[in-house]
Design a protein around this motif. Structure first.
Motif, PDB file in Angstrom:
ATOM      1  N   GLU A 165      -3.134   7.369  -1.926  1.00  0.00           N
ATOM      2  CA  GLU A 165      -2.666   6.024  -1.572  1.00  0.00           C
ATOM      3  C   GLU A 165      -3.714   4.971  -1.901  1.00  0.00           C
ATOM      4  O   GLU A 165      -3.386   3.899  -2.422  1.00  0.00           O
ATOM      5  N   GLN A 166      -4.990   5.264  -1.614  1.00  0.00           N
ATOM      6  CA  GLN A 166      -6.056   4.306  -1.917  1.00  0.00           C
ATOM      7  C   GLN A 166      -6.198   4.099  -3.420  1.00  0.00           C
ATOM      8  O   GLN A 166      -6.402   2.973  -3.882  1.00  0.00           O
ATOM      9  N   VAL A 167      -6.086   5.176  -4.184  1.00  0.00           N
ATOM     10  CA  VAL A 167      -6.177   5.070  -5.644  1.00  0.00           C
ATOM     11  C   VAL A 167      -5.018   4.235  -6.193  1.00  0.00           C
ATOM     12  O   VAL A 167      -5.217   3.355  -7.035  1.00  0.00           O
ATOM     13  N   ALA A 168      -3.811   4.502  -5.711  1.00  0.00           N
ATOM     14  CA  ALA A 168      -2.641   3.759  -6.188  1.00  0.00           C
ATOM     15  C   ALA A 168      -2.747   2.279  -5.832  1.00  0.00           C
ATOM     16  O   ALA A 168      -2.421   1.400  -6.645  1.00  0.00           O
ATOM     17  N   ARG A 169      -3.225   1.989  -4.616  1.00  0.00           N
ATOM     18  CA  ARG A 169      -3.367   0.600  -4.186  1.00  0.00           C
ATOM     19  C   ARG A 169      -4.402  -0.130  -5.047  1.00  0.00           C
ATOM     20  O   ARG A 169      -4.190  -1.276  -5.456  1.00  0.00           O
ATOM     21  N   THR A 170      -5.493   0.544  -5.330  1.00  0.00           N
ATOM     22  CA  THR A 170      -6.535  -0.073  -6.150  1.00  0.00           C
ATOM     23  C   THR A 170      -6.060  -0.272  -7.585  1.00  0.00           C
ATOM     24  O   THR A 170      -6.324  -1.317  -8.200  1.00  0.00           O
ATOM     25  N   ARG A 171      -5.356   0.706  -8.131  1.00  0.00           N
ATOM     26  CA  ARG A 171      -4.862   0.579  -9.502  1.00  0.00           C
ATOM     27  C   ARG A 171      -3.866  -0.576  -9.621  1.00  0.00           C
ATOM     28  O   ARG A 171      -3.883  -1.323 -10.606  1.00  0.00           O
ATOM     29  N   ALA A 172      -3.024  -0.713  -8.625  1.00  0.00           N
ATOM     30  CA  ALA A 172      -2.045  -1.804  -8.669  1.00  0.00           C
ATOM     31  C   ALA A 172      -2.723  -3.172  -8.599  1.00  0.00           C
ATOM     32  O   ALA A 172      -2.199  -4.159  -9.117  1.00  0.00           O
TER      33      ALA A 172
END
Length: 287
Positions: A165-172
């Motif tokens: 979730e943290q990776v996806a949030r940062t990528r977005a």
């Protein structure tokens, strides 16, 4: 299926008027370290014990103890009457030399070495039963380690979800972060130079954006998460591999933090490090 290195098992059985009790305690350790605690009468079991443990266990500090209790008349105490007679003669001789002495307490005679004896027992007939009971105790230990391993696997999966979730949030957020960086730098340049060279400015912005780009770190974080899940699904003796993957995850989180130019990215890096540290602590208990 993965196994925890932390477990306890106890089994007892009754054979030939003797109760046998095995207890096994296991905690985490880099290698397999066995500490047998056997009565002198069962010392011959140490070799088979170590062989059986190496078959069932791969890592862990393991303490294995055997106790026994006899419940037959053969365990009664015996008095060496010949020795008592010799002691009586010796006391008479002392009395003849020193004169009348105080009466001798029989309890004092019993305390003399060799007067009170316990018959030697042959425990060879109990060895097969003791080994069979050991096998059952080891099976119970392995079963408990497997149950604990399933709990650890779920804890790791919960935190892997958090990492994802943290990776996806940062990528977005990357496009927004990069645009904010571009605008901020352009404003600062314009505050110093009235008419900046736009081509040169764009080149510098591209170079700086490349230095601050964390897409590669995010890709590697996702790859490591996928590998951790694959390893958990594979099962077996995977503790050392998982420990290595935790180091790699932590390395990428540190790089992400060092490249951060945005509050949200910094918070994401901190949260990643917390999740990874929680996983690392749990991985220390996995065989």
């Amino acid at each position: 299926m993965i196994q925890s290195m932390t477990a306890f098992a106890r089994r007892d059985a009754h054979h030939d008027h003797t109760t046998l009790v095995w207890e096994i305690r296991s905690v985490n350790h880099r290698y397999l370290e066995l500490t047998p605690r056997l009565p002198d009468a069962f010392r011959e079991l140490e070799g088979p014990l170590r062989e059986r443990c190496r078959v069932h266990l791969n890592r862990g500090k393991v303490e294995i103890g055997l106790r026994y209790q006899q419940q037959s008349a053969s365990n009664q105490l015996h008095i060496d009457t010949a020795l008592v007679a010799q002691l009586g003669d010796a006391l008479d001789q002392i009395g003849a030399v020193l004169g009348p002495t105080a009466a001798i307490n029989p309890a004092d005679i019993l305390r003399y070495p060799g007067v009170l004896q316990t018959p030697e027992q042959d425990f060879s007939s109990l060895v097969p039963a003791a080994l069979a009971l050991l096998d059952a105790t080891l099976a119970e230990l392995v079963e408990q380690r497997a149950r604990e391993g399933a709990v650890l696997a779920q804890l790791l999966e919960d935190r892997l979800v958090g990492v994802t979730e943290q990776v996806a949030r940062t990528r977005a957020a990357l496009p927004r972060i990069q645009e904010a960086l571009r605008q901020r730098l352009q404003r600062r340049v314009e505050e110093v130079v009235a008419q900046p060279d736009q081509d040169r400015l764009e080149q510098e912005l591209v170079l700086l954006a490349q230095k601050m780009d964390v897409a590669e770190e995010l890709d590697r974080l996702e790859a490591h998460v996928a590998e951790v899940r694959r390893t958990l699904k594979q099962g077996g003796h995977v503790g050392r591999r998982l420990d290595f993957l935790m180091q790699e995850l932590n390395r990428e989180a540190n790089t992400l933090a060092s490249k951060s130019i945005d509050t949200d990215t910094t918070q994401a890096a901190v949260e990643l490090k917390v999740l990874i540290e929680q996983m690392r602590e749990q991985v220390q208990n996995i065989e």
